[in-house]
Design an enzyme around this catalytic site. Structure first.
Site, PDB file in Angstrom:
ATOM      1  CG  ASP A 108      -2.022  -1.111   1.067  1.00  0.00           C
ATOM      2  OD1 ASP A 108      -2.095  -1.765   0.359  1.00  0.00           O
ATOM      3  OD2 ASP A 108      -2.886  -0.902   2.042  1.00  0.00           O
ATOM      4  CB  CYS A 124      -3.036  -7.126  -0.544  1.00  0.00           C
ATOM      5  SG  CYS A 124      -3.221  -5.740   0.387  1.00  0.00           S
ATOM      6  CG  HIS A 179      -3.142 -11.243   1.859  1.00  0.00           C
ATOM      7  ND1 HIS A 179      -3.426 -10.037   1.501  1.00  0.00           N
ATOM      8  CD2 HIS A 179      -4.285 -11.886   2.378  1.00  0.00           C
ATOM      9  CE1 HIS A 179      -4.780  -9.868   1.809  1.00  0.00           C
ATOM     10  NE2 HIS A 179      -5.295 -10.930   2.322  1.00  0.00           N
TER      11      HIS A 179
HETATM   12 CA    CA Z   1      -1.388  -3.984  -0.560  1.00  0.00          CA
END
Ligand code: CA
Length: 491
Positions: free
Chosen positions: A41, A80, A141
């Site tokens: 981010d 993401c 993730h």
């Molecule tokens: Ca991200």
């Protein structure tokens, strides 16, 4: 896709004939070490080489000066996990149905069977077969079930957390060090709960680099979760920032500074190990910044994380490889995060998948391919087709469900103002439509839960739509969180 037999053939060559020159176009005698540094981010404008003004990123800038800045570098998704899935697989993640962030087990939309599919051939698997020592450090993730674990996807070491975000201090909740033999190790003795997660990842990266035995090249996927929320930074980093009044931006700047210092330490470790000249390094962000939440800036672009305006997908993007990739240069044509995969495989002497989504950038970044772009077109699509985009040359097509498609000339209008309606008489519009439709026809459908992508009100208002209740919920949750410098500190 390359066949298993082809890959094993190269493996056999590597094992049986280690003195054989690597089958690469780059005339490298030895396969290089490969380091991917991924920020989370980080806004387009939040590195010095993209015009950052209110704080500094000297170490990221030094890396950029040692390599080539890709001025039109894109992530393959505006948030993401899908970008990371594409990085690992080296092809558009939608091809294997990866459109969304896996939800944690406590989430109502959690799907234990959603993650990076075990059958996908990852960069770590291919490089391991090439003889590389591999590690993933940081945020994963790509699924929390055992079958999606980094070690099941070819990594020799993993140190980090499996979810989409983590507290930066309460790291005992997320601390996982696994080795291929299945042992889970406790945190190293020199660390403690009060250590800052960004520093811990740097520590482990430095340790991995120092452990290099010199006989085998290595691949390190260093996926910092900075500067993703929560907005947390220890006092020593907050004190480094001067002249920023907005506490959100102040903490964000401290988090980026901590990561920048970490990248400086990693580069110093490469120098000390004598590895710097033999290491291919990429640095990029996984998606655009999300200013209302983490204080990032995506100037000069419109849009933010979650959006397919440039602000959601245009990211800081650097490639460095001493003696191979031109130092101190800028590359002007569109490249995409998927390209890290193909470039790294080619550098390692491994066959590059022929599907063509990912391109070996080295010939382009050396100036050997000045006459053509790496990609004929680039494509993006979020779950349930809420948004889709395609770019060919300077023309970009943006689709948002519930609105008319817009076409932008990014050469004349990089900030994506009004744009133009579809004009069937224009060859550029027809070519983009045809290319996008052909691409979309090759994708695996998204899952029912993919309707709940990353949705925030600004994305909707920006295109004249009323935000759905889900986006308003997201806003209310964030509005309840007061941001102060004190709350950035350890409890
Ligand atoms: Ca991200």
């Amino acid at each position: 896709m390359i066949s298993l037999s082809t890959r094993h053939c190269w493996l056999a060559l590597f094992v049986l004939c280690p003195a054989l020159p690597a089958p690469t176009a780059h005339a490298q005698a030895e396969p290089p070490n490969i380091l991917w540094i991924v920020a989370d981010d980080l806004g387009h404008a939040d590195v010095g080489f993209n015009g950052l003004e209110d704080f500094t990123t000297p170490h990221i800038d030094a890396l950029a000066a040692a390599g080539t800045i890709c001025r039109e570098g894109y992530a393959s998704h505006p948030f993401c996990a899908p970008t990371r899935a594409g990085l690992m697989a080296g092809r558009y993640q939608q091809r294997f149905g990866f459109y969304n962030n896996p939800k944690p087990p406590r989430h109502r939309d959690h799907d234990p069977d959603f993650g990076l599919p075990p059958e996908e051939s990852t960069i770590a698997e291919t490089l391991s077969e090439q003889g590389y020592r591999t590690a993933a450090i940081g945020k994963w993730h790509l699924g929390e079930a055992a079958k999606f674990h980094p070690l099941e996807h070819g990594f020799g070491d993993f140190f980090g957390f499996l979810a989409g975000w983590s507290d930066y201090y309460d790291t005992d909740l997320v601390w996982q060090r696994h080795r291929r033999d299945g042992r889970a190790e406790d945190p190293p003795a020199e660390s403690s709960r009060q250590d800052y997660l960004t520093d811990l990842f740097t520590d482990e990266a430095v340790r991995f680099i120092r452990e290099a035995d010199g006989d085998r090249p290595w691949f390190l996927y260093l996926a910092y979760n900075a500067p993703h929320t929560p907005l947390q930074a220890p006092q020593r980093w907050l004190d480094r920032i001067e002249g920023i009044d907005d506490p959100r931006r102040h903490i964000y700047a401290a988090m980026v500074t901590a990561m920048d210092d970490g990248i400086g330490r990693v580069r110093a470790a490469l120098e000390e190990a004598g590895s710097a000249k033999d290491t291919l390094v990429f640095f990029l962000s996984d998606n655009g910044g999300v200013g209302p939440v983490n204080g990032a800036r995506n100037d000069p672009f419109r849009g933010l994380k979650g959006s397919l305006f440039e602000g959601g997908i245009r990211v800081p993007f650097v490639a460095a490889w001493p003696g191979v990739i031109t130092a101190g240069a800028e590359y002007p044509r569109p490249v995409i995060s998927l390209d890290l995969h193909a470039t790294s495989l080619a550098a390692a002497g491994a066959p590059v998948p022929e599907e063509g989504d990912a391109v070996d950038l080295v010939p382009f970044l050396k100036g050997e391919e000045a006459g053509r772009p790496p990609h004929r077109a680039l494509f993006w699509r979020t779950g349930r087709s809420f948004q889709a985009a395609a770019r060919m040359g300077d023309t970009k097509r943006l689709h948002v469900d519930g609105t008319d498609d817009r076409f932008f000339d990014l050469g004349k209008d990089p900030e994506e103002g009004e744009g133009a309606a579809r004009d069937p008489a224009l060859a550029e519009h027809r070519a983009l439509d045809e290319a996008y439709e052909a691409w979309e026809a090759e994708l695996r459908p998204d899952r029912p839960s993919d309707a709940s992508g990353f949705k925030i009100p600004q994305q909707y208002r920006e295109v004249g739509l009323d935000p759905p209740e889900e986006a308003m919920d997201w806003q209310r949750r964030h509005d309840r969180r007061e941001v102060t410098l004190e709350k950035a500190l350890p409890k």
